[in-house]
Structures are given as structure tokens and as C-alpha cells.
Scaffold this active site. Structure first.
Site, PDB file in Angstrom:
ATOM      1  N   CYS A   1       0.830  -1.215   0.000  1.00 46.61           N
ATOM      2  CA  CYS A   1       0.000   0.000   0.000  1.00 46.61           C
ATOM      3  C   CYS A   1       0.861   1.261   0.000  1.00 46.61           C
ATOM      4  O   CYS A   1       1.998   1.264   0.463  1.00 46.61           O
ATOM      5  CB  CYS A   1      -0.902  -0.013   1.224  1.00 46.61           C
ATOM      6  SG  CYS A   1      -2.269   1.159   1.068  1.00 46.61           S
TER       7      CYS A   1
ATOM      8  N   ASP B   1      -7.022  -3.690  11.057  1.00 41.16           N
ATOM      9  CA  ASP B   1      -5.821  -2.851  11.117  1.00 41.16           C
ATOM     10  C   ASP B   1      -5.662  -2.306  12.531  1.00 41.16           C
ATOM     11  O   ASP B   1      -6.614  -2.277  13.327  1.00 41.16           O
ATOM     12  CB  ASP B   1      -6.002  -1.689  10.127  1.00 41.16           C
ATOM     13  CG  ASP B   1      -4.689  -1.023   9.722  1.00 41.16           C
ATOM     14  OD1 ASP B   1      -3.647  -1.294  10.356  1.00 41.16           O
ATOM     15  OD2 ASP B   1      -4.721  -0.238   8.759  1.00 41.16           O
TER      16      ASP B   1
HETATM   17  O1  LIG Z   1      -1.002   4.805   4.421  1.00 41.26           O
HETATM   18  C1  LIG Z   1      -1.517   5.843   4.820  1.00 41.26           C
HETATM   19  O2  LIG Z   1      -0.879   6.892   4.925  1.00 41.26           O
HETATM   20  C2  LIG Z   1      -2.954   5.852   5.234  1.00 41.26           C
HETATM   21  C3  LIG Z   1      -3.508   7.051   5.659  1.00 41.26           C
HETATM   22  C4  LIG Z   1      -4.834   7.088   6.035  1.00 41.26           C
HETATM   23  C5  LIG Z   1      -5.609   5.955   5.980  1.00 41.26           C
HETATM   24  C6  LIG Z   1      -5.063   4.757   5.572  1.00 41.26           C
HETATM   25  C7  LIG Z   1      -3.742   4.689   5.194  1.00 41.26           C
HETATM   26  N1  LIG Z   1      -3.185   3.477   4.824  1.00 41.26           N
HETATM   27  C8  LIG Z   1      -3.969   2.300   4.764  1.00 41.26           C
HETATM   28  C9  LIG Z   1      -3.372   1.012   4.512  1.00 41.26           C
HETATM   29  O3  LIG Z   1      -3.977   0.208   3.828  1.00 41.26           O
HETATM   30  C10 LIG Z   1      -2.078   0.591   5.163  1.00 41.26           C
HETATM   31  O4  LIG Z   1      -1.436  -0.272   4.304  1.00 41.26           O
HETATM   32  C11 LIG Z   1      -2.364  -0.166   6.454  1.00 41.26           C
HETATM   33  O5  LIG Z   1      -2.931   0.735   7.350  1.00 41.26           O
HETATM   34  C12 LIG Z   1      -1.087  -0.762   7.060  1.00 41.26           C
HETATM   35  O6  LIG Z   1      -0.130   0.217   7.299  1.00 41.26           O
HETATM   36  P1  LIG Z   1       1.259  -0.109   8.016  1.00 41.26           P
HETATM   37  O7  LIG Z   1       0.991  -0.372   9.451  1.00 41.26           O
HETATM   38  O8  LIG Z   1       2.054   1.119   7.795  1.00 41.26           O
HETATM   39  O9  LIG Z   1       1.863  -1.301   7.317  1.00 41.26           O
END
Ligand SMILES: O=C(O)c1ccccc1NCC(=O)[C@H](O)[C@H](O)COP(=O)(O)O
Length: 215
Positions: free
Chosen positions: A9, A131
């Protein structure tokens, strides 16, 4: 082979397309949320989509967007899946579905307790994404998932190193990774490759172990 799928992502730079083409995850995510440091302006989405291998499905992440904004981006063709990451409720989802018949919709749930999981279990989305937050790189208490009976996408704090443990313990439909495949705040090609390999390698060793135990 139908193993655990993986989504990378938060792509927004041209080189991010090359990284996913090298690693071939199942999904790639674009964050259409202006306050995110990974924000992809909608007018740049088609160009990035075109640079990504057609076998990788693209997912648009939205927080608090109007249904009309989402529908417009979806119809432009840069994404084939809609991921709602804000406070959207079932009524919002049904209205969006009415506007975009056949569109696949995922809903993110921030998991804090058994109660938040109950809401995820009942949600009308095509798939639920469990999440810790929103791209913050932290995981939630995976032991809460022991009694969760619906297929789900696991997100929050996943890294190439903890993916085997996550797959073994949680048995998700898919993994969603963002911070864990970054270095200094931008996507890292080597980490993306390692994360995709970790998901697939675990699956291959599990199948081998199963076939040996069947004699
Ligand atoms: O990635 C972002 O900045 C974000 C901002 C606001 C809402 C969602 C967002 N990301 C969503 C996703 O799908 C991420 O991949 C997921 O939350 C996992 O993130 P991480 O813990 O950094 O791997």
C-alpha cells in the site's frame, strides 16, 4: 496455488511501480487521502496505474471522501477495488454500491477489542481489513483473532520479518503492508521483494509440510 495474498500500500512515485512489478504482489494501494504523506493526487493515478503490471489489482484507499469523489476515481479506471478507511457505516457502503454496481468494496476496522471485531464480522463490505490504525506501522493484539470466523485482510505493522508469524498465527486471506516496506519514509524495492517472498515462501513450506504429513 491459492496462498496468502499480499497488498503493498501507499505507492505514489514512478519508481514504486517498478518495485511492485519486480515483486508481483496481488494488490497495490493508492492512498487518496490528502492528509497522508503517501497521498496520490487523483490526476496522477492513471499514469501510475498504467506503469503497473496489469496482473496486479489496484486498490484506492479513501478516508472521509464523498461517494461522488470515489465514484469518479473508480470510473476513471485507475483502481478496481475501493478501500474505505474512515468512519463509513453500512448505509454509506450500500449507497456506494448502488452507485457502482459490481465494485469490490473493502472496509477497514481498527481493532481494539472483541467489540470492534464483532462490528467487522457483521459489516456488509465484500472484504474486511483488520488494522491497528492507518498506515502507522503498528500492529494490534493478534490473539484477539483466535475466534474471528470471517476471511480478512491483516494490516498494521507487518514487515518481511514478521510475515511468517502473522500467516501462521492469524491465517489471513491477505496481508496489507506499507510502513514495513519503507526506508526513510519511501518504498524500498528490496523490502517489497522480501515481503512478497516471505508471504509466498511460508505458503510453499506449509504445503510441503502438509503433503509430507499425509504420507
Ligand atoms: O497509508 C496511509 O498513509 C494511510 C492514511 C490514512 C488511511 C489509511 C492509510 N493506509 C492504509 C493502509 O492500507 C495501510 O497499508 C495499512 O494501514 C497498514 O499500514 P502499516 O501499518 O504502515 O503497514
Amino acid at each position: 496455488m491459492s496462498g496468502t495474498k499480499i497488498k503493498i500500500c501507499g505507492l505514489f512515485r514512478p519508481q514504486d511501480a517498478k518495485y511492485v512489478n519486480d515483486a508481483m504482489p496481488d494488490y497495490a494501494g493508492f492512498v487518496f487521502y490528502e492528509k497522508s504523506r503517501r497521498y496520490l493526487p487523483p490526476e496522477e493515478a492513471s499514469k501510475l496505474r498504467e506503469a503497473i503490471d496489469p496482473k496486479i489489482r489496484t486498490v484506492g484507499v479513501f478516508v472521509g471522501s464523498s461517494k461522488e469523489q470515489i465514484a469518479q476515481i473508480y470510473r476513471e479506471g485507475s483502481i478496481s477495488i475501493i478501500q474505505l478507511h474512515g468512519d463509513e457505516n453500512d448505509a454509506y457502503l450500500e449507497e456506494l454500491r448502488g452507485m457502482l454496481p459490481g465494485a469490490e468494496i473493502w472496509k477497514a476496522h481498527k481493532i481494539r477489542s472483541e467489540k470492534t471485531l464483532e462490528a467487522a464480522a457483521k459489516c456488509v463490505a465484500d472484504r474486511v481489513l483488520l488494522d491497528n490504525g492507518c498506515g502507522t506501522g503498528e500492529r494490534f493484539d493478534w490473539s484477539l483473532l483466535l475466534s474471528f470466523r470471517r476471511p480478512f485482510i491483516l494490516a498494521g505493522g507487518l514487515t518481511p520479518e514478521n510475515i511468517p508469524e502473522a500467516v501462521k498465527l492469524c491465517r489471513p486471506y491477505a496481508l496489507d503492508v506499507s510502513s514495513g516496506v519503507e526506508t526513510d519514509g519511501v518504498k524500498d524495492g528490496y523490502k517489497i521483494l522480501s515481503a512478497v517472498r516471505a508471504a509466498r515462501k511460508y505458503e510453499i513450506s506449509r504445503i510441503q509440510a502438509d503433503s509430507q504429513s499425509c504420507g
